[in-house]
Design a protein around this motif. Structure first.
Motif, PDB file in Angstrom:
ATOM      1  N   TYR A 131       0.838  -1.205   0.000  1.00 15.66           N
ATOM      2  CA  TYR A 131       0.000   0.000   0.000  1.00 15.66           C
ATOM      3  C   TYR A 131       0.874   1.258   0.000  1.00 15.66           C
ATOM      4  CZ  TYR A 131      -3.387   3.471   1.687  1.00 15.66           C
ATOM      5  OH  TYR A 131      -4.167   4.582   1.837  1.00 15.66           O
ATOM      6  N   TYR A 146       1.393   3.972  -2.991  1.00 18.39           N
ATOM      7  CA  TYR A 146       0.921   5.305  -2.620  1.00 18.39           C
ATOM      8  C   TYR A 146       2.001   6.355  -2.870  1.00 18.39           C
ATOM      9  CZ  TYR A 146      -1.027   8.927   0.535  1.00 18.39           C
ATOM     10  OH  TYR A 146      -1.518  10.083   1.079  1.00 18.39           O
ATOM     11  N   ARG A 153      -4.193  -4.370  -2.126  1.00 11.77           N
ATOM     12  CA  ARG A 153      -3.671  -3.238  -1.343  1.00 11.77           C
ATOM     13  C   ARG A 153      -2.829  -2.312  -2.224  1.00 11.77           C
ATOM     14  NH1 ARG A 153      -4.631  -0.752   3.233  1.00 11.77           N
ATOM     15  NH2 ARG A 153      -2.574  -0.951   4.181  1.00 11.77           N
ATOM     16  N   GLN A 160      -5.210  -0.277  -4.101  1.00 17.49           N
ATOM     17  CA  GLN A 160      -5.758   0.703  -3.173  1.00 17.49           C
ATOM     18  C   GLN A 160      -4.794   1.878  -2.983  1.00 17.49           C
ATOM     19  OE1 GLN A 160      -6.192  -0.625   0.929  1.00 17.49           O
ATOM     20  NE2 GLN A 160      -8.321  -0.004   0.979  1.00 17.49           N
ATOM     21  N   GLY A 161      -3.499   1.583  -2.871  1.00 15.33           N
ATOM     22  CA  GLY A 161      -2.497   2.637  -2.747  1.00 15.33           C
ATOM     23  C   GLY A 161      -2.441   3.521  -3.967  1.00 15.33           C
TER      24      GLY A 161
END
Length: 507
Positions: free
Chosen positions: A64, A68, A115, A118-119
């Motif tokens: 993540y 990100y 994940r 999602q990041g």
């Protein structure tokens, strides 16, 4: 003329309504950086029960953070080119759908992949929140808006571990992700209605700059994240952690040189750093992110392993910090609209450093637990004078055309500061454990895995954790020095400069 005339013509609603919609998504992003830490044991038991190795489940967080951090610079520029609202909504949709995918994952590999997606969604959203504030609030009202943005950061620090504990204990680990789905839908609808569709600015995309920045950030962030896992040694054959980090720094230097000489429009306008306040605010936010991220690890180890608190009980000790940041940050923002930023930032950072020193002094085997609430409260007061004021100082003089680039740079600095804090504190904590409990530093995960420690170990362990917190306090001193080098830039003067720049570009 009043400041209202500075608001962009695209606004159909109060800018506060748009900010409220954006804060929902920003809050989810920050919560998801910490919420998984509490759920890791349950995730491992459910998806990876056949091994005792913790390295695989750590990637639920690492994937993540990596996805990100790396694209933030690019996402800021995309917001300038295609509109911050459009990129924010795309990012929120990706984030929400990936959250559903995380909750439905039936294997650890699939969860890690979700994940990472999602990041990526979080990276698309984050720069747009600051860019919209910069472009919809005039300089003399931006401090209050950034104060709310900063309060969101502070409150999310607490809500992540607390929400994680409650959801895992009550409903299961999947619900730390499922809960994002209804919140994301509400945030999407509100953003559709209340966030204005702002004017876009044509940009040539610096493809070479995009590639170089992505490689540099990936190597540096990956190296820092994985350093502790590989004991700062070899990863694959002759490739070591330090080789990755050094290679990342070399590529970063090449990227900065390319940005300086490129004839196309640079991904990172280096001219932004000629503004002393922008440069100092970026140094400041990196130290603040470093300190706040790093202090949590030794503190949580101390209260749980040396003092026997549960994860939820340990998180409750941070309530004074979160409440005071949430309450005071908007007031600090409004005050910043009228006074020199240094009058808020320097006391805020100083109080935070004192609070961390206070924590260090209290981290003994026999300190009453309730006394830890006092440095938590002081940290909240100090935090209110840092998060929002630093963001306001960084963005106050940005033109609308540079809002996305500036927000991308600022959030990249903030995120890399957090990653550096996480890596540095883990290494320093291991060193202090080895010094105070010889032989223990290399077996932290195995020997200090769960439950309260044996009584004979607690004094040395507490001393090690106490000494580790001093690193977080020391780094904040760098932020204080950076803040002292800022210039006083009033909101009225910033507004006049922006108006002059707009008039010049129109001519």
């Amino acid at each position: 003329m009043t400041s209202q005339t500075s608001a962009p013509p695209e606004l159909k609603h109060s800018p506060w309504a748009g900010l409220g919609a954006l804060v929902i998504g920003f809050f989810m992003i920050l919560v998801d950086t910490t919420i998984v830490s509490v759920a890791n044991p349950a995730i491992k038991a459910a998806l990876d029960p056949s091994t005792t190795d913790l390295d695989n489940v750590v990637w639920v967080t690492s994937a993540y953070l990596l996805a990100y951090a790396v694209p933030l610079l690019i996402m800021g520029r995309l917001g300038d080119r295609f509109g911050p609202k459009n990129i924010y909504l795309i990012g929120l949709a990706i984030f929400t759908l990936a959250s559903l995918g995380c909750g439905l994952s039936t294997s650890l590999g699939l969860l890690i992949a979700m994940r990472a997606v999602q990041g990526l969604g979080a990276a698309a959203m984050t720069p747009q929140t600051m860019a919209v504030i910069t472009r919809t609030f005039p300089p003399d009202r931006r401090g209050a808006a950034m104060g709310l943005w900063g309060a969101t950061s502070g409150v999310a620090l607490l809500v992540g571990p607390l929400a994680g504990g409650f959801l895992v204990d009550g409903l299961g680990w999947e619900w730390i992700f499922f809960v994002n789905v209804p919140v994301g839908i509400v945030g999407f609808v509100m953003a559709m209605i209340y966030v204005p569709k702002l004017q876009t600015h044509p940009h040539r995309f610096d493809i070479l700059g995009v590639i170089l920045s992505a490689i540099a950030l990936f190597l540096i962030v990956f190296g820092l994240q994985e350093g502790q896992k590989y004991d700062w040694g070899e990863i694959w054959g002759p490739i070591s952690v330090w080789a990755l980090i050094i290679a990342g720094i070399v590529v970063l230097g090449l990227f900065l040189w390319q940005q300086a000489v490129t004839k196309n429009e640079a991904l990172v306008p280096l001219g932004l750093f000629k503004d002393r306040n922008f440069a100092a605010a970026n140094i400041g936010i990196s130290t603040v992110s470093f300190a706040f991220t790093s202090m949590a690890l030794p503190l949580m180890f101390y209260v749980q392993l040396a003092r026997g608190l549960t994860p939820t009980e340990a998180a409750l000790l941070l309530i004074p910090m979160a409440v005071l940041v949430g309450v005071l940050a908007p007031f600090a923002g409004r005050l910043l609209d009228r006074v020199d930023a240094r009058l808020i930032l320097v006391p805020g950072m100083t109080l935070s450093a004192i609070a961390l020193l206070w924590y260090s002094l209290l981290m003994t085997p026999d300190t009453p637990i309730w006394m830890l609430l006092f440095p938590s409260a002081l940290l909240g007061i100090g935090g209110a004078g840092m998060w929002g004021p630093l963001a306001t100082t960084a963005t106050r003089s940005l033109s609308p055309r540079q809002a996305g680039a500036g927000a991308g740079i600022y959030n990249t600095t903030r995120t890399v500061g957090s990653v550096m804090g996480s890596a540095a504190i883990a290494a320093f904590m291991q060193a202090r454990l080895e010094a105070n409990l010889p032989g223990a530093g290399s077996s932290t995960q195995g020997g200090f895995g769960a439950g309260q420690l044996p009584a004979f170990v607690i004094p040395g362990f507490s001393t090690a954790m106490s000494q580790t917190v001093l690193l977080s306090a020391s780094v904040l001193l760098i932020g204080i020095v950076a803040a002292l080098f800022m210039r006083h830039a009033s909101a009225r003067a910033a507004e006049a400069r922006l108006a002059a720049a707009a008039a010049a570009s129109a001519d």
